[in-house]
Design a protein around this motif. Structure first.
Motif, mmCIF file in Angstrom:
data_model
loop_
_atom_site.group_PDB
_atom_site.id
_atom_site.type_symbol
_atom_site.label_atom_id
_atom_site.label_comp_id
_atom_site.label_asym_id
_atom_site.label_seq_id
_atom_site.Cartn_x
_atom_site.Cartn_y
_atom_site.Cartn_z
ATOM 1 N N VAL A 1 0.854 -1.220 0.028
ATOM 2 C CA VAL A 1 0.052 0.170 -0.269
ATOM 3 C C VAL A 1 0.767 1.164 0.057
ATOM 4 N N LEU A 2 0.571 2.229 -0.755
ATOM 5 C CA LEU A 2 1.167 3.560 -0.769
ATOM 6 C C LEU A 2 0.096 4.564 -0.186
ATOM 7 N N GLU A 3 0.566 4.900 0.869
ATOM 8 C CA GLU A 3 -0.374 6.200 1.652
ATOM 9 C C GLU A 3 0.690 7.317 1.411
ATOM 10 N N VAL A 4 -0.169 8.334 1.173
ATOM 11 C CA VAL A 4 0.293 9.736 0.944
ATOM 12 C C VAL A 4 -0.196 10.680 1.915
ATOM 13 N N GLY A 5 0.671 11.410 2.514
ATOM 14 C CA GLY A 5 0.453 12.411 3.552
ATOM 15 C C GLY A 5 -0.026 11.467 4.807
ATOM 16 N N PRO A 6 0.720 10.666 5.313
ATOM 17 C CA PRO A 6 0.365 9.796 6.604
ATOM 18 C C PRO A 6 -0.022 10.651 7.910
ATOM 19 N N GLY A 7 0.535 12.008 7.895
ATOM 20 C CA GLY A 7 0.509 12.706 9.037
ATOM 21 C C GLY A 7 1.022 11.974 10.298
ATOM 22 N N LEU A 8 0.104 11.880 11.395
ATOM 23 C CA LEU A 8 0.423 11.315 12.597
ATOM 24 C C LEU A 8 0.440 9.804 12.763
ATOM 25 N N GLY A 9 -0.187 9.411 11.633
ATOM 26 C CA GLY A 9 -0.218 7.901 11.684
ATOM 27 C C GLY A 9 -1.750 7.185 11.716
ATOM 28 N N SER A 10 -2.622 7.734 11.826
ATOM 29 C CA SER A 10 -4.048 7.341 12.295
ATOM 30 C C SER A 10 -4.486 6.285 11.229
ATOM 31 N N LEU A 11 -4.214 6.734 9.695
ATOM 32 C CA LEU A 11 -4.531 5.395 8.862
ATOM 33 C C LEU A 11 -3.255 4.503 8.646
ATOM 34 N N THR A 12 -2.133 4.831 8.874
ATOM 35 C CA THR A 12 -1.046 3.873 8.839
ATOM 36 C C THR A 12 -1.436 2.815 9.686
ATOM 37 N N LEU A 13 -1.661 3.092 10.950
ATOM 38 C CA LEU A 13 -1.810 2.023 11.968
ATOM 39 C C LEU A 13 -2.908 1.236 11.514
ATOM 40 N N ALA A 14 -3.794 1.598 10.826
ATOM 41 C CA ALA A 14 -5.037 0.609 10.243
ATOM 42 C C ALA A 14 -4.538 -0.217 9.358
ATOM 43 N N LEU A 15 -3.633 0.370 8.410
ATOM 44 C CA LEU A 15 -3.245 -0.273 6.959
ATOM 45 C C LEU A 15 -2.420 -1.563 7.400
ATOM 46 N N LEU A 16 -1.381 -1.240 8.432
ATOM 47 C CA LEU A 16 -0.226 -2.342 8.773
ATOM 48 C C LEU A 16 -0.719 -3.840 8.847
ATOM 49 N N PRO A 17 -2.000 -4.135 9.371
ATOM 50 C CA PRO A 17 -2.268 -5.490 9.843
ATOM 51 C C PRO A 17 -2.993 -6.150 8.272
ATOM 52 N N SER A 18 -3.067 -5.270 7.399
ATOM 53 C CA SER A 18 -4.157 -5.461 6.318
ATOM 54 C C SER A 18 -3.235 -5.932 4.985
ATOM 55 N N CYS A 19 -2.109 -5.560 4.955
ATOM 56 C CA CYS A 19 -1.218 -5.846 3.656
ATOM 57 C C CYS A 19 0.313 -6.209 3.899
ATOM 58 N N ARG A 20 0.683 -6.659 3.030
ATOM 59 C CA ARG A 20 2.145 -7.044 3.076
ATOM 60 C C ARG A 20 3.067 -6.082 3.640
ATOM 61 N N ALA A 21 3.022 -4.750 3.061
ATOM 62 C CA ALA A 21 4.090 -3.741 3.325
ATOM 63 C C ALA A 21 3.153 -2.233 3.074
ATOM 64 N N THR A 22 3.573 -1.194 3.918
ATOM 65 C CA THR A 22 3.055 0.072 3.743
ATOM 66 C C THR A 22 4.003 0.980 3.355
ATOM 67 N N VAL A 23 3.986 1.873 2.348
ATOM 68 C CA VAL A 23 4.846 3.052 2.102
ATOM 69 C C VAL A 23 4.422 4.222 2.119
ATOM 70 N N ALA A 24 4.610 4.681 3.078
ATOM 71 C CA ALA A 24 4.158 6.225 3.302
ATOM 72 C C ALA A 24 4.973 7.327 2.622
ATOM 73 N N VAL A 25 4.272 8.258 1.929
ATOM 74 C CA VAL A 25 5.095 9.361 1.576
ATOM 75 C C VAL A 25 4.788 10.518 2.248
ATOM 76 N N GLU A 26 5.564 11.474 2.791
ATOM 77 C CA GLU A 26 5.278 12.432 3.780
ATOM 78 C C GLU A 26 6.102 13.582 3.437
ATOM 79 N N ILE A 27 5.608 14.719 3.195
ATOM 80 C CA ILE A 27 6.415 15.844 2.841
ATOM 81 C C ILE A 27 6.967 16.651 3.970
ATOM 82 N N ASP A 28 6.383 16.433 5.252
ATOM 83 C CA ASP A 28 6.654 17.190 6.331
ATOM 84 C C ASP A 28 8.000 16.292 6.903
ATOM 85 N N PRO A 29 9.077 16.909 7.080
ATOM 86 C CA PRO A 29 10.149 16.008 7.766
ATOM 87 C C PRO A 29 9.809 15.737 9.193
ATOM 88 N N VAL A 30 9.417 16.537 9.893
ATOM 89 C CA VAL A 30 8.956 16.249 11.401
ATOM 90 C C VAL A 30 7.961 14.948 11.520
#
Length: 292
Positions: free
Chosen positions: A61-90
């Motif tokens: 899964v490609l996630e764009v703009g994961p922010g603080l990770g709300s959706l990211t955490l829900a994606l992790l159990p559901s697929c082989r891998a998650t690649v998050a693209v985030e423009i904000d370095p912090v």
């Protein structure tokens, strides 16, 4: 809606409203309109998004703009891998730690790329993404989707959260009042449909617009015609919506007479308007122009 964190599966504790505010305070993050930042803080909403995405266990899964990770955490159990693209370095630096804290046995499935999704290239990805699932910044939603579909041919499906009006335009068909450039350009790559509304109340801060989900599935290539030629044609056809195509395409074709010749060659009525044509019609016009 509860402030308590909830479980999305083994070891993946989702973020609730209190968690989102705590993380934002820790990072001194103040959501900005410039970056289109509205953080989802409702566990039920991210569960709904992941369920609607209909992911396969072997998806990347490609996630764009994961922010603080709300959706990211829900994606992790559901697929082989998650690649998050985030423009904000912090945010990009904090996300792997959030995953390690809240889903330790799944954290290795996450890769974070600090980059602008509008410019990220295929060589930045350690594995080839097969599905796009994202809460997209509203101001760049359509260009981001089009760029990623062009850059990543392995993207098979997508489910994106966008402004409701943008969702209408992305999924519209010929004849609709909101059918236009985004509709045709997305249709070049994929079949799209609206996949349901999203409440304003699941975001922090609460946006002043409604949101909706758009699902799409890539189809086989429609033609070998140059995408740039096709897209310039589409832009010209809708630049002056009130003009019939013979006039609207005069600048693009070189003259009104040449535009008419190309339209007739493609089997399209020169007196029609852009909003009456489907993507196949535009493809035939572009093919006629490319034969010159």
């Amino acid at each position: 809606m509860s402030d308590a964190s909830s479980s999305a599966g083994p070891g993946s504790a989702l973020l609730g409203p209190a968690d989102v505010r705590r993380l934002a305070a820790e990072l001194d993050i103040r959501p900005t309109k410039k970056l289109g930042q509205n953080f989802v803080h409702d566990p039920n909403t991210v569960r709904k998004i992941v369920a609607s995405a209909d992911l396969r266990p072997d998806d990347v899964v490609l996630e764009v703009g994961p922010g603080l990770g709300s959706l990211t955490l829900a994606l992790l159990p559901s697929c082989r891998a998650t690649v998050a693209v985030e423009i904000d370095p912090v945010l990009a630096r904090r996300l792997p730690r959030t995953a390690a804290e809240r889903a330790p046995e799944l954290a290795s499935r996450l890769t974070v790329i600090e980059a602008d999704a509008m410019r990220v290239t295929a060589d930045r990805f350690p594995v080839e993404p097969t599905a796009l699932v994202a809460n997209l910044p509203y101001n760049v939603a359509v260009p981001v989707v089009l760029h990623l579909l062009a850059e990543l041919p392995t993207l098979r499906t997508g489910l994106v959260m966008v402004q409701s009006e943008v969702a209408d335009r992305m999924a519209a068909g010929p004849g609709s009042k909101v059918y236009g450039v985004p509709s045709v350009k997305l249709a070049w790559y994929a079949d799209a449909r609206r996949a349901g509304p999203v409440s304003r109340q699941v975001f922090w801060p609460v946006p002043n617009v409604d949101s909706a989900l758009v699902a799409f599935e890539r189809h086989a290539p429609l033609s070998t015609v140059d995408q740039k030629v096709l897209f310039s044609l589409v832009d010209a056809a809708f630049a002056q919506r009130r003009k019939v195509l013979r006039g609207a395409l005069a600048g693009w074709a070189g003259s009104a007479a040449e535009a008419e010749r190309l339209l007739v060659s493609a089997g399209v009525d020169p007196g029609a308007r852009g909003e009456q044509l489907d993507v196949g019609d535009f493809v035939r016009i572009a093919e006629a122009a490319s034969r010159n």
